[in-house]
Design an enzyme around this catalytic site. Structure first.
Site, PDB file in Angstrom:
ATOM      1  N   ASP A 483       0.808  -1.224   0.000  1.00 50.93           N
ATOM      2  CA  ASP A 483       0.000   0.000   0.000  1.00 50.93           C
ATOM      3  C   ASP A 483       0.838   1.270   0.000  1.00 50.93           C
ATOM      4  OD1 ASP A 483      -2.487  -1.118   0.117  1.00 50.93           O
ATOM      5  OD2 ASP A 483      -2.612  -1.088   2.302  1.00 50.93           O
TER       6      ASP A 483
HETATM    7  C1  BGC Z   1      -2.718  -3.971   4.596  1.00 51.28           C
HETATM    8  C2  BGC Z   1      -2.502  -4.803   3.363  1.00 51.28           C
HETATM    9  C3  BGC Z   1      -1.234  -4.362   2.674  1.00 51.28           C
HETATM   10  C4  BGC Z   1      -0.068  -4.370   3.622  1.00 51.28           C
HETATM   11  C5  BGC Z   1       1.198  -3.834   2.999  1.00 51.28           C
HETATM   12  C6  BGC Z   1      -1.503  -4.038   5.468  1.00 51.28           C
HETATM   13  O1  BGC Z   1      -1.663  -3.198   6.546  1.00 51.28           O
HETATM   14  O2  BGC Z   1      -3.835  -4.472   5.282  1.00 51.28           O
HETATM   15  O3  BGC Z   1      -3.588  -4.678   2.487  1.00 51.28           O
HETATM   16  O4  BGC Z   1      -1.021  -5.253   1.616  1.00 51.28           O
HETATM   17  O5  BGC Z   1      -0.366  -3.604   4.762  1.00 51.28           O
HETATM   18  O6  BGC Z   1       1.153  -2.490   2.747  1.00 51.28           O
END
Ligand code: BGC
Length: 812
Positions: A483
């Site tokens: 993200d």
């Molecule tokens: C989110 C995921 C994401 C991951 C890496 C997590 O907090 O829930 O959707 O892929 O972080 O950024």
């Protein structure tokens, strides 16, 4: 240092020191009604949705930490104490908290009195039941006063924390007998109320917080408790609470049980009222009656235990290593179920108002959970797919109460669609239920544009095909799994969120090698599925797309020693030797090696060697290296974190298993195992003071080698780490893989292991599998026997329902 110990026989973690390095919590409930409970009874309850139906109030990030919960104050002459140590913090003669499967039991002993509270949400019940057992172990008669306490939340947990000009005037309660009802907003648009009851007559009650505590006291010294007398306050506005007062006399050796029920009721519009202004209490009374004796509570508790016995009997290993067995058989599976229920909504790091059910997260959660209750996985897949758009794109999340997608935490993440293929295929392989593919599933919850679930998989596949960049690699969109790798955001405004700010995708060249690997793996699954369904033209079409992706990865995604991570907006490499910081990343190397891209040419081995050399640490594999030490506007949030934390070179436990699985793909069982053990919480119990979070569940992140405190974990419980680690250990290291027509056995274990045993229930039959490793290899099945007869393949056949078979697998 340890703060407790595992009790594997009872499937409990037993905390013996209440001052854990961080609240160590548990979850009650597994369907509609849920509670979070810490080892000192902190936490809160909600119905289905932690944002819109919060029953009790909880203040995150409070001082002291974890203040507020369901508390009991026991007044024994001049001493007031709580069984969970907090909130009174009176030194106890004994303290013990047992976190088990969807229940927690907390016992405190003080001055010869023991108080033990069992907390759980009975199956199919919209209530938390609390059984308090008081026992007088002294030689004197004890005259005690018990005060219960919980604080109502005004339903919408977000509004509850901000809209005080309204909130302080809306609170309403009703009291009848020993039951306190919370009915704020019931007279207008709400069809629900909450209640808190006890099964004995009470001396009195309080529902006005200010009176109960006194305006200037904390949870540790309520005025009413100090004075020893309830004042029967009826809250009008301000902050309604619920507190019962009970007088108890205990002879030496005598014990008494009290049952408290904290529940939730919904009434139809025409059944809301008993009489003008008086709520209809029928349903509340029905539930209270179901638990009005200790015997009834014990029976309901036994049902809950049986429910878990059954769920945990589906995959069971006996490896001879307690730490491994307890994770695989108990805690990791339990965490998978909890993560499935909550996605990323409510934990001690997720406030219950920020995030709902994630599209990618929920699909990934499925792979750790689907064997336990496939029917619920089926429902979840349909719910998730119903929020998808017609072009295959997705909302990033939906709220569980409405099941409608929303953009509250952004949208346009181009990895999202592929995860639906993973979720669906996992369900199909576990259940063999192909009818799910014919279900008509809406787009964006609009039933007029419903298509079959299979069609949803096609648009998912095509979403990647239709969004390729200049190198023929997938465009990243807002971000991929990571993200925080925001290649199209260019945010320079601290007041905007990286996730929701405008995406500058016009003319972008930002491509993701992680999505490329994802596409190759789930593209192949899609092709296999098409073939199974006789759709050979579609299979051929898809095959061409997957083949060209592999070519593109080899041509533009290989850096010489590892797979690059991405191309940025301008088409420049990220995760390459060319870069000054962020030369190598875990995601692309995990996904491309799991996909076996360039395996024949030795690319996978090389990439994994580079991962080990550059990113492996004592506590696990960091996400990238070197960490970013300044803000790169063209990379976004990833470079906003201090070095060694979160997505900037933290040990992001979610993606360590991708490397473990990659290692098993090339047969390196010793390495896969070493990575598994490094982040597995039961192996970290002895360093709890450093690790900080619960030794029975995974945390999302452990601080990396560049951080201030390497080895310190954060964000426990709700993380894809749970399902991916279970997937890695159960299907790739121990190697028991559900397949369309049977159970495939393909372990990849440390060479020194002599073998292990597994009981796996699959499609109604029981497989008792003994894996032997006489030649001390990691991988390769030399011989299989079923019930004493030689069998030709390592894919065990489907057996008749209800039968048990004994299988011996020899590696070599
Ligand atoms: C989110 C995921 C994401 C991951 C890496 C997590 O907090 O829930 O959707 O892929 O972080 O950024």
């Amino acid at each position: 240092m340890k703060f407790g110990h595992f009790d594997d026989k009872n499937r409990e973690y037993v905390i013996t020191n209440p001052q854990t390095p961080w609240p160590w919590i548990n979850y009650l409930g597994n369907e509609d009604f849920f509670s979070l409970i810490s080892n000192t009874a902190g936490g809160y309850s909600f119905y289905k949705d932690a944002k819109f139906r919060r029953l009790t109030r909880y203040r995150y990030n409070n001082v002291p930490m974890d203040s507020g919960g369901r508390y009991f104050y026991i007044k024994d002459e001049e001493t007031t104490w709580s069984p969970g140590w907090k909130p009174c913090k009176t030194t106890l003669d004994k303290y013990e908290c047992r976190h088990g499967m969807n229940y927690t039991s907390i016992e405190g002993v003080k001055n010869g009195v023991s108080a033990k509270v069992l907390f759980f949400v009975p199956l199919k019940t919209w209530a938390e039941v609390q059984k308090l057992t008081l026992k007088n172990n002294s030689s004197e008669v004890k005259k005690l006063k018990i005060f219960s306490f919980t604080e109502w939340c005004l339903w919408n947990a977000a509004a509850d924390m901000e809209n005080f000009q309204r909130n302080f005037s809306t609170g309403e309660v009703e009291i009848e007998g020993s039951v306190i009802y919370h009915k704020t907003e019931y007279k207008e648009r709400r069809d629900h109320y909450a209640y808190y009851s006890v099964n004995v007559p009470i001396k009195g009650f309080d529902t006005d917080r200010e009176t109960f505590f006194g305006l200037y006291n904390g949870f540790d010294e309520p005025q009413v408790v100090a004075e020893g007398n309830p004042t029967n306050t009826v809250a009008h506005g301000w902050s309604p609470i619920a507190s019962h007062c009970i007088e108890v006399k205990l002879q030496p050796g005598e014990s008494k049980d009290f049952v408290f029920v904290l529940g939730y009721v919904e009434n139809a519009e025409d059944e809301k009222w008993e009489s003008k202004g008086i709520i209809n209490k029928t349903k509340a009374k029905e539930t209270i009656a179901r638990f009005d004796t200790a015997e009834k509570v014990v029976a309901a508790f036994d049902d809950l235990k049986k429910y878990w016995d059954n769920l945990l009997s589906i995959y069971n290993v006996n490896s001879g290593d307690d730490k491994l067995d307890r994770m695989v058989n108990i805690w990791n599976q339990y965490q998978c179920m909890i993560t499935f229920c909550f996605s990323r909504s409510a934990s001690y790091f997720e406030s219950g108002i920020g995030r709902g059910m994630g599209f990618r997260d929920s699909n990934q959660d499925l792979i750790g959970f689907v064997h336990q209750i496939p029917e619920r996985a089926r429902e979840r897949i349909i719910d998730i797919a119903s929020t998808q758009f017609q072009d295959g794109g997705c909302y990033h999340q939906y709220q569980p109460l409405t099941k409608k997608g929303n953009n509250d935490i952004g949208g346009g993440f181009n990895d999202d669609p592929m995860w639906l293929i993973l979720g669906t295929i996992s369900y199909l392989k576990e259940s063999g239920d192909f009818t799910v593919l014919d279900e008509m599933v809406p787009f964006d919850n609009d039933v007029t544009v419903a298509r079959t679930l299979f069609d949803h998989l096609t648009v998912s596949f095509d979403h990647v095909v239709n969004n390729l960049g200049p190198h023929g690699l997938p465009l990243i969109g807002r971000a991929d799994w990571n993200d925080c790798l925001n290649l199209n955001c260019f945010s320079n405004d601290p007041n905007e969120s990286f996730q929701t700010t405008e995406n500058k995708s016009e003319g972008t060249k930002a491509e993701s090698l992680m999505i490329a690997g994802l596409f190759v793996i789930y593209g192949r699954d899609y092709i296999e599925l098409c073939k199974k369904m006789g759709k050979s033209d579609e299979a051929n079409r898809a095959q061409k797309e997957v083949d060209s992706m592999i070519v593109a990865v080899k041509q533009y995604g290989w850096d010489g020693e590892w797979f690059i991570r991405a191309y940025d907006y301008y088409g420049r490499k990220i995760g390459s030797e060319e870069n000054e910081e962020g030369k190598i990343f875990i995601e692309s190397n995990g996904w491309c090696t799991m996909a076996g891209i360039g395996k024949e040419e030795g690319l996978c081995e090389k990439a994994l060697d580079s991962v080990k050399e550059r990113m492996d640490t004592e506590f696990g594999i960091v996400l990238n290296n070197p960490a970013f030490t300044k803000y790169y506007i063209e990379y976004g949030e990833i470079s906003s974190y201090p070095a060694g934390y979160k997505e900037n070179a933290g040990i992001f436990c979610h993606n360590n298993p991708w490397i473990m699985i990659g290692e098993t793909e090339i047969g390196r069982g010793d390495q896969a195992w070493e990575y598994y053990r490094k982040i597995c919480p039961s192996y970290l119990e002895d360093i709890s003071e450093l690790h900080k979070t619960e030794p029975y569940v995974y945390a999302q992140m452990v601080a990396g080698k560049d951080s201030f405190k390497p080895g310190e974990a954060k964000n426990s419980w709700l993380t894809g780490t749970a399902s991916w680690n279970f997937y890695a250990i159960s299907q790739f290291i121990l190697g028991i893989q559900p397949d369309y027509d049977g159970l495939k056995i393909n372990p990849c274990i440390p060479t020194k292991w002599d073998g292990f045993e597994i009981t796996r229930k699959f499609r109604g039959a029981t497989y008792q599998i003994k894996v032997e490793n006489p030649n001390h290899v990691s991988k390769g099945v030399a011989k299989v026997t079923i019930d004493g007869n030689l069998y030709k393949s390592n894919v065990l056949p489907l057996f008749k329902e209800g039968t048990t078979h004994s299988i011996v697998v020899e590696l070599g």
